[in-house]
Enzyme design. Structure first.
Site, PDB file in Angstrom:
ATOM      1  N   GLY A  54       0.935  -1.185   0.098  1.00 26.84           N
ATOM      2  CA  GLY A  54       0.110  -0.002  -0.114  1.00 26.84           C
ATOM      3  C   GLY A  54       0.776   1.289  -0.124  1.00 26.84           C
ATOM      4  O   GLY A  54       2.387   1.313   0.280  1.00 26.84           O
ATOM      5  N   CYS A  81       5.236  -6.111   1.756  1.00 25.47           N
ATOM      6  CA  CYS A  81       5.677  -4.857   1.449  1.00 25.47           C
ATOM      7  C   CYS A  81       4.999  -4.025   2.950  1.00 25.47           C
ATOM      8  O   CYS A  81       5.124  -4.236   3.855  1.00 25.47           O
ATOM      9  CB  CYS A  81       5.339  -4.415   0.527  1.00 25.47           C
ATOM     10  SG  CYS A  81       6.157  -2.699  -0.023  1.00 25.47           S
ATOM     11  N   TYR A  82       3.862  -3.260   2.575  1.00 23.10           N
ATOM     12  CA  TYR A  82       3.374  -2.451   3.568  1.00 23.10           C
ATOM     13  C   TYR A  82       2.656  -3.320   4.294  1.00 23.10           C
ATOM     14  O   TYR A  82       2.639  -3.054   5.977  1.00 23.10           O
ATOM     15  CB  TYR A  82       1.970  -1.526   3.056  1.00 23.10           C
ATOM     16  CG  TYR A  82       1.349  -0.792   4.199  1.00 23.10           C
ATOM     17  CD1 TYR A  82       2.117   0.389   4.633  1.00 23.10           C
ATOM     18  CD2 TYR A  82       0.166  -1.284   4.631  1.00 23.10           C
ATOM     19  CE1 TYR A  82       1.332   0.841   5.633  1.00 23.10           C
ATOM     20  CE2 TYR A  82      -0.634  -0.501   5.792  1.00 23.10           C
ATOM     21  CZ  TYR A  82      -0.089   0.763   6.053  1.00 23.10           C
ATOM     22  OH  TYR A  82      -0.572   1.338   6.951  1.00 23.10           O
ATOM     23  N   HIS A 168       8.097  -7.821  -3.405  1.00 24.88           N
ATOM     24  CA  HIS A 168       6.850  -8.409  -3.933  1.00 24.88           C
ATOM     25  C   HIS A 168       6.981  -9.751  -4.698  1.00 24.88           C
ATOM     26  O   HIS A 168       7.420  -9.860  -5.790  1.00 24.88           O
ATOM     27  CB  HIS A 168       6.281  -7.314  -5.052  1.00 24.88           C
ATOM     28  CG  HIS A 168       6.029  -6.026  -4.197  1.00 24.88           C
ATOM     29  ND1 HIS A 168       4.664  -5.819  -3.889  1.00 24.88           N
ATOM     30  CD2 HIS A 168       6.702  -4.941  -4.043  1.00 24.88           C
ATOM     31  CE1 HIS A 168       4.487  -4.461  -3.259  1.00 24.88           C
ATOM     32  NE2 HIS A 168       5.631  -4.084  -3.191  1.00 24.88           N
ATOM     33  N   GLU A 170       4.561 -11.442  -5.907  1.00 26.40           N
ATOM     34  CA  GLU A 170       3.540 -11.600  -6.946  1.00 26.40           C
ATOM     35  C   GLU A 170       4.113 -11.004  -8.389  1.00 26.40           C
ATOM     36  O   GLU A 170       3.431 -11.128  -9.352  1.00 26.40           O
ATOM     37  CB  GLU A 170       2.292 -10.697  -6.599  1.00 26.40           C
ATOM     38  CG  GLU A 170       2.218  -9.126  -6.482  1.00 26.40           C
ATOM     39  CD  GLU A 170       3.108  -8.627  -5.019  1.00 26.40           C
ATOM     40  OE1 GLU A 170       3.617  -9.246  -4.519  1.00 26.40           O
ATOM     41  OE2 GLU A 170       2.816  -7.708  -4.868  1.00 26.40           O
ATOM     42  N   SER A 222     -22.921  -8.030 -25.847  1.00 25.40           N
ATOM     43  CA  SER A 222     -22.555  -6.685 -26.561  1.00 25.40           C
ATOM     44  C   SER A 222     -21.631  -7.439 -27.748  1.00 25.40           C
ATOM     45  O   SER A 222     -21.355  -6.851 -28.680  1.00 25.40           O
ATOM     46  CB  SER A 222     -21.659  -6.067 -25.692  1.00 25.40           C
ATOM     47  OG  SER A 222     -20.660  -6.870 -25.240  1.00 25.40           O
ATOM     48  N   GLY A 223     -21.367  -8.783 -27.416  1.00 25.72           N
ATOM     49  CA  GLY A 223     -20.799  -9.373 -28.377  1.00 25.72           C
ATOM     50  C   GLY A 223     -19.057  -9.467 -28.091  1.00 25.72           C
ATOM     51  O   GLY A 223     -18.180 -10.040 -28.532  1.00 25.72           O
ATOM     52  N   GLY A 224     -18.764  -8.699 -26.809  1.00 26.88           N
ATOM     53  CA  GLY A 224     -17.568  -8.987 -26.257  1.00 26.88           C
ATOM     54  C   GLY A 224     -17.379 -10.319 -25.410  1.00 26.88           C
ATOM     55  O   GLY A 224     -18.474 -10.928 -25.363  1.00 26.88           O
ATOM     56  N   VAL A 225     -16.224 -10.453 -24.885  1.00 29.73           N
ATOM     57  CA  VAL A 225     -15.928 -11.710 -24.081  1.00 29.73           C
ATOM     58  C   VAL A 225     -16.712 -11.953 -23.198  1.00 29.73           C
ATOM     59  O   VAL A 225     -17.311 -12.873 -22.836  1.00 29.73           O
ATOM     60  CB  VAL A 225     -14.382 -11.641 -23.692  1.00 29.73           C
ATOM     61  CG1 VAL A 225     -13.917 -13.129 -23.348  1.00 29.73           C
ATOM     62  CG2 VAL A 225     -13.434 -11.359 -25.039  1.00 29.73           C
ATOM     63  N   ASP A 226     -16.914 -10.881 -22.365  1.00 26.58           N
ATOM     64  CA  ASP A 226     -17.674 -11.129 -20.861  1.00 26.58           C
ATOM     65  C   ASP A 226     -19.123 -11.622 -21.184  1.00 26.58           C
ATOM     66  O   ASP A 226     -19.465 -12.389 -20.688  1.00 26.58           O
ATOM     67  CB  ASP A 226     -17.489  -9.868 -20.150  1.00 26.58           C
ATOM     68  CG  ASP A 226     -16.134  -9.488 -19.797  1.00 26.58           C
ATOM     69  OD1 ASP A 226     -15.066 -10.475 -20.231  1.00 26.58           O
ATOM     70  OD2 ASP A 226     -15.675  -8.424 -19.649  1.00 26.58           O
ATOM     71  N   SER A 227     -19.572 -10.703 -21.966  1.00 27.06           N
ATOM     72  CA  SER A 227     -21.084 -10.963 -22.083  1.00 27.06           C
ATOM     73  C   SER A 227     -21.379 -12.572 -22.767  1.00 27.06           C
ATOM     74  O   SER A 227     -22.103 -13.083 -22.533  1.00 27.06           O
ATOM     75  CB  SER A 227     -21.990  -9.875 -22.819  1.00 27.06           C
ATOM     76  OG  SER A 227     -21.630  -9.550 -23.914  1.00 27.06           O
ATOM     77  N   SER A 228     -20.575 -12.770 -23.703  1.00 26.02           N
ATOM     78  CA  SER A 228     -20.693 -13.806 -24.356  1.00 26.02           C
ATOM     79  C   SER A 228     -20.334 -15.024 -23.409  1.00 26.02           C
ATOM     80  O   SER A 228     -21.161 -15.979 -23.529  1.00 26.02           O
ATOM     81  CB  SER A 228     -19.680 -13.988 -25.649  1.00 26.02           C
ATOM     82  OG  SER A 228     -19.763 -12.805 -26.517  1.00 26.02           O
ATOM     83  N   LYS A 366     -10.169 -11.446 -16.167  1.00 24.08           N
ATOM     84  CA  LYS A 366     -10.371 -11.597 -17.555  1.00 24.08           C
ATOM     85  C   LYS A 366      -9.838 -12.787 -18.002  1.00 24.08           C
ATOM     86  O   LYS A 366     -10.245 -13.468 -18.689  1.00 24.08           O
ATOM     87  CB  LYS A 366      -9.699 -10.438 -18.273  1.00 24.08           C
ATOM     88  CG  LYS A 366     -10.067  -9.927 -19.487  1.00 24.08           C
ATOM     89  CD  LYS A 366     -11.553  -9.590 -19.695  1.00 24.08           C
ATOM     90  CE  LYS A 366     -11.783  -9.305 -21.060  1.00 24.08           C
ATOM     91  NZ  LYS A 366     -13.088  -8.465 -21.068  1.00 24.08           N
TER      92      LYS A 366
END
Ligand code: XMP
Length: 510
Positions: A54, A81-82, A168, A170, A222-228, A366
């Protein structure tokens, strides 16, 4: 299913921490440090907790602190870290401001033998980004790593199962970061590593089959990845009870509307209702040149069309959305320290009366949504598609949008994408597209003078779209695209390549 809690103290890598844990098949979820109490953490049954980094300093009284009960709950904790400094401070150690210049970037790390560093060589490279340091260790802790500048680069209390690292793990620059996180979640927390995408899909389908039995569900596709991907999961659960309204505003890329309809509606059998509303949208956009105005008009019209279409379906009980995990965190709807309003959240009808909202992807990042899409049998072309703004080509036709300009842009954009899709250059690119400028320029073809539009090509490399680098595309690719665009499309006389990064520019031109 084992779960790890990532307690968010506002660091920039928080989502990355959760993704690194999940990539080892352990489910991780992020919660802001001040939105969950020690008692709730215990009640949720987390197998381990990670305190993130942070921007604050624990030396500052007003900085975020943690309920002491969290460290006393008997659940293993890894502070990063923090989070490491906070653990030291809370457990009674002292933290001091380090040197003014701090310790940033790749740093040599010297580790001691302990459960957190199992399999990590004595000397390796880690990624540092800090100023403050632990000066005096809390009782019961030992220093488990140091760097040339910092004597406590890691500390452990094996008895209480509390661990802190100043670096870090990650970040991929930390050579053994994955191993260190793995030691924590498996060796120390005892997670089984059984969180698999197949299970997620099966469980979701089963759950929605039960919960949505007999209900009518509406989804804005929408034809995007998520809604599909959301559509296919729900389709597998409830079949024809799911209606996906696909508003084609006519501002999509070349052939995109047909592609979406055919792919989801045809092969995958999803109930897709396509509304061809190009004339309506172009009518509303006539004479409009200001980008934000365009966005507002499209947003409002989208809702009108969607509501009208939904009205034809009779009573609908449930609204489904393709919200994904970063949307939930970033929009601050659920639970966030960093609040950013997201383009695609909250843009759906408020007037409609749904008894329930379902968001099948709200727990996924994603890359996990894409993995789910592939496993569900959605074609790669759709699953891997680049992000596309909601207002579509309206923000890529600079100035007023006309049918002629829209078609010129669709054709130029299709050529540029074709050239890249066929080359290995495509791999590293986050987004690549064409923009039609409002500037005409003179050209010459054969013996005659031409006067036509200018196209700008844009290709960017980025992880998070908050900052982006312009892509160093090979001249041969640019040359081929330029030559094809000016030869094959009548009305475009000039092609330029955008070499501006974000900031100071944005990815889109409008
Ligand atoms: P900018 O231009 O802000 O773009 O650097 C960052 C990312 O956001 C996308 N973008 C939008 N997406 N509605 C959307 O759904 C919008 O109005 C919009 N504007 C930009 C852009 O394509 C890039 O991926």
């Amino acid at each position: 299913m084992d779960r790890i809690l990532v307690l968010d103290f506002g660091g920039q890598y928080n989502q990355l921490i959760a993704r690194r844990v999940r990539s080892q098949h352990v489910y991780a979820e992020i919660k802001p440090y001040n939105k969950i109490s020690a008692a709730e953490i215990v009640a949720c049954g987390y197998k381990g907790i990670i305190f993130t980094g942070g921007p604050n300093s624990v030396c500052d009284e007003s900085s975020p602190h943690v309920d002491e009960g969290v460290l006393e709950a008997g659940i293993p904790v890894l502070g990063i870290c923090y989070g490491h400094q906070l653990m030291a401070y809370t457990e009674g150690g002292t933290v001091v401001p380090g040197s003014e210049k701090g310790e940033y970037g790749k740093t040599l790390l010297y580790t001691e033998k302990c459960s957190l560093f199992e399999g990590v060589p004595k000397t390796s490279i880690c990624w540092m980004s800090h100023r403050d340091m632990v000066e005096k260790l809390p009782e019961g802790f030992t220093a488990a790593a140091k760097t040339d500048q910092c004597p406590v680069a890691a500390m452990v209390n094996e008895k209480k199962r509390l661990y802190g690292v100043l670096f870090h793990p990650e970040v991929t620059h930390t050579e053994f970061g994955e191993r260190i996180l793995g030691n924590f979640i498996f060796g120390i927390c005892g997670c089984a590593g059984d969180w698999l995408m197949d299970d997620f899909i099966d469980t979701s389908i089963e759950k929605y089959r039960r919960e949505l039995e007999g209900k009518k569900v509406l989804l804005a596709l929408s034809g995007g990845v998520d809604s599909s991907v959301a559509a296919v999961i729900l389709h597998k659960a409830i079949g024809r009870n799911l209606s996906c309204v696909f508003v084609d505003h006519g501002l999509l890329r070349k052939n995109e509307g047909d592609f979406v309809e055919k792919t989801l509606g045809g092969k995958l059998g999803v109930n897709v209702i396509r509304v061809n509303a190009k004339d309506r949208f172009l009518g509303k956009l006539k004479g409009v040149t200001e980008p934000e105005q365009k966005r507002k008009i499209i947003g409002a019209e989208f809702i009108h069309v969607f509501e009208e279409e939904a009205g034809k379906l009779g009573k609908i009980d449930v609204l489904a959305q393709g919200t994904i995990y970063p949307d939930v965190i970033e929009s601050g709807r659920g639970d966030s320290a960093v609040i950013k309003s997201h383009h695609n959240v909250g843009g759906l009808p408020k007037a409609m009366d749904f008894s329930m909202i379902v968001e099948p992807l709200r727990e996924l990042f994603k890359d996990e949504v894409r993995e789910a899409g592939m496993k569900l049998g959605i074609p790669r072309e759709l699953v891997m598609r680049q992000p596309f703004p909601g207002p579509g080509l309206a923000v890529r036709v600079i100035g007023e949008i006309t049918e002629e300009k829209l078609e010129l842009l669709q054709n130029a954009d299709a050529i540029f994408r074709e050239e890249l899709d066929g080359s290995s250059e495509r791999n590293g690119l986050a987004q690549y597209f064409a923009v039609l400028l409002d500037t005409k320029s003179v050209g010459v073809m054969g013996d005659s003078r031409t006067y036509g539009y200018t196209v700008a090509l844009r290709a960017v490399v980025t992880d998070d779209f908050m900052t982006a680098e312009w892509a160093r595309l090979p001249f041969e690719v640019l040359e081929r695209a330029s030559s094809r665009i000016t030869n094959e499309i009548k009305g475009i006389t000039r092609v330029v390549y955008d070499i501006t990064s974000k900031p100071p520019a944005t990815v889109e031109w409008e």
